[in-house]
Design a protein around this motif. Sequence first.
Motif, PDB file in Angstrom:
ATOM      1  N   ASP A 120      -5.470  11.402  -2.188  1.00 39.49           N
ATOM      2  CA  ASP A 120      -6.764  11.149  -2.452  1.00 39.49           C
ATOM      3  C   ASP A 120      -7.120   9.719  -1.983  1.00 39.49           C
ATOM      4  N   GLY A 121      -6.209   8.863  -1.374  1.00 40.88           N
ATOM      5  CA  GLY A 121      -6.225   7.573  -1.222  1.00 40.88           C
ATOM      6  C   GLY A 121      -5.310   6.825  -1.024  1.00 40.88           C
ATOM      7  N   ALA A 122      -5.054   5.864  -1.582  1.00 37.67           N
ATOM      8  CA  ALA A 122      -4.127   4.797  -1.730  1.00 37.67           C
ATOM      9  C   ALA A 122      -3.887   3.944  -2.992  1.00 37.67           C
ATOM     10  N   VAL A 123      -2.702   3.439  -3.468  1.00 38.67           N
ATOM     11  CA  VAL A 123      -2.461   2.579  -4.539  1.00 38.67           C
ATOM     12  C   VAL A 123      -2.193   1.387  -3.662  1.00 38.67           C
ATOM     13  N   LEU A 124      -2.974   0.106  -4.065  1.00 41.46           N
ATOM     14  CA  LEU A 124      -2.699  -1.143  -3.655  1.00 41.46           C
ATOM     15  C   LEU A 124      -2.071  -1.865  -4.767  1.00 41.46           C
TER      16      LEU A 124
ATOM     17  N   VAL B  98       0.906  -1.219   0.053  1.00 40.11           N
ATOM     18  CA  VAL B  98       0.084   0.015  -0.232  1.00 40.11           C
ATOM     19  C   VAL B  98       0.803   1.347  -0.107  1.00 40.11           C
ATOM     20  N   VAL B  99       0.560   2.434  -0.982  1.00 37.67           N
ATOM     21  CA  VAL B  99       1.287   3.450  -0.987  1.00 37.67           C
ATOM     22  C   VAL B  99       0.321   4.440  -0.938  1.00 37.67           C
ATOM     23  N   GLY B 100       0.205   5.459   0.212  1.00 41.66           N
ATOM     24  CA  GLY B 100      -0.770   6.443   0.416  1.00 41.66           C
ATOM     25  C   GLY B 100      -0.549   7.590  -0.709  1.00 41.66           C
ATOM     26  N   CYS B 101      -1.725   7.999  -0.966  1.00 39.77           N
ATOM     27  CA  CYS B 101      -1.938   9.118  -2.173  1.00 39.77           C
ATOM     28  C   CYS B 101      -2.659  10.203  -1.517  1.00 39.77           C
TER      29      CYS B 101
ATOM     30  N   ALA C  64      -1.865  -3.007  -9.993  1.00 35.73           N
ATOM     31  CA  ALA C  64      -2.156  -1.612  -9.204  1.00 35.73           C
ATOM     32  C   ALA C  64      -3.498  -1.300  -9.093  1.00 35.73           C
ATOM     33  N   GLU C  65      -3.872  -1.049  -7.920  1.00 36.33           N
ATOM     34  CA  GLU C  65      -5.494  -0.648  -7.938  1.00 36.33           C
ATOM     35  C   GLU C  65      -5.426   0.691  -7.270  1.00 36.33           C
ATOM     36  N   HIS C  66      -6.286   1.828  -7.593  1.00 35.37           N
ATOM     37  CA  HIS C  66      -6.433   2.833  -6.829  1.00 35.37           C
ATOM     38  C   HIS C  66      -7.678   2.780  -6.014  1.00 35.37           C
ATOM     39  N   LEU C  67      -7.283   2.942  -4.802  1.00 34.35           N
ATOM     40  CA  LEU C  67      -8.555   2.992  -3.713  1.00 34.35           C
ATOM     41  C   LEU C  67      -8.859   4.482  -3.000  1.00 34.35           C
TER      42      LEU C  67
END
Length: 398
Positions: free
Chosen positions: A241-245, A236-239, A253-256
């Motif tokens: 507007d949320g995170a990428v898993l 998990v990487v924090g972004c 790679a999924e945007h959450l």
Amino acid sequence: MLHAPHHRSALGLGIAAAVTLGLTACTSGSAGPPGAGTAGSSTSDPTPHGLVAGASEAAEPQLRLLVADDTGALALHDLLDGDATDLDAVDAPEHAATDGRFLVTSDSDRTTIVDGGSWTVDHGDHTHYYDAAARTVGTLPGGGPVAVASSESTTTLSWPDADTAVALDRAALGQGRVSTTARVDAAVLLPLGDLLVAGDAGRDRVVVLDAQGEPTGVTAACTDPAGGIVTRVGAVVGCADGAVLVTAEDAVAEHLAAPADLPRATGFANRTGRPTVAALAGDTGAWLLDTRERTWEHVPTDRPLVAVTAVDDTDEHVVALDADGRVLVLSGPERTAVTTDPLVPAGSVPALQVDAQRAYLADPDDRVVHEVDFADDARVARSIAVPIRPDVLAEVGR
């Protein structure tokens, strides 16, 4: 003042629940969490998977408190027998992080890696526990805030202020050598099996790399990447507007997306390997991100929090430290709250660690570490006297 990233890898990771097989070796088909090696020992191989030269396998976690004061004095307290051992001093630490085995400290110029000498290898259907001598492994140039994450084969260090990171050979670290396998321009770098997951702040994206740091072609948009953690599901990487898993099984790679209009998560913490992670939500409470369900939950609290971590057990315990110096425990889907009395001065941000049964809160002024039974209405089980001020705390062996 010492500063520790809230994921405390973060100071805080813990024991993942599993079935212990004691001293038996694992088979090559053993399931495991992200980063677990796929080439396990066969049943004819007497060497248990994960064992390194000079270590022995134990029947239970070899839990220890590794503490350092602000001068760099270093000591180890054994939670099983109560013995304390002085270790060689390190540079006076300004920042610290741990992965549950290695303690990483840094000042403004360089970073030091200390092997706590005990660790857990979780293969999903069974778990191995190892014990070895604690020692300082070595140093790396470059200082400032630092983060650490590990798989069975790789340990990554990230210096987000410098937008730089390295991948290290974990087996070599276990033998007392610092061996760099990749250098990456990234604010976040996480190991995922034979891959690396990087948060590239310069290009606002997450990039999946091979073990040498070369792009694999898998990317995802991620504005202002900050904070990262590895769970049983993936990295998990924090972004903003949320995170990428990035999932372990297929490196997708999924945007959450997180709910809007609330402070973002910039650091994550949990009991090692569990799917759910916690993060601060500014002064509004906490975030819980379930990487298995791909869902965010905002948990408001009466008082601002300064640290939070997810135990992610049957009772869904979340353990936090509030701004008044109290340990707060949230339980169940209703997030029922109980608190201790103030244990540390209001406004302080000491290290908070959790394992499968207890939380540990450093109390530098009183030179103790408070052990809290989070499953028993936040009962303070004991206050453990340690040989030096615990300005830095890492629970190793988890």
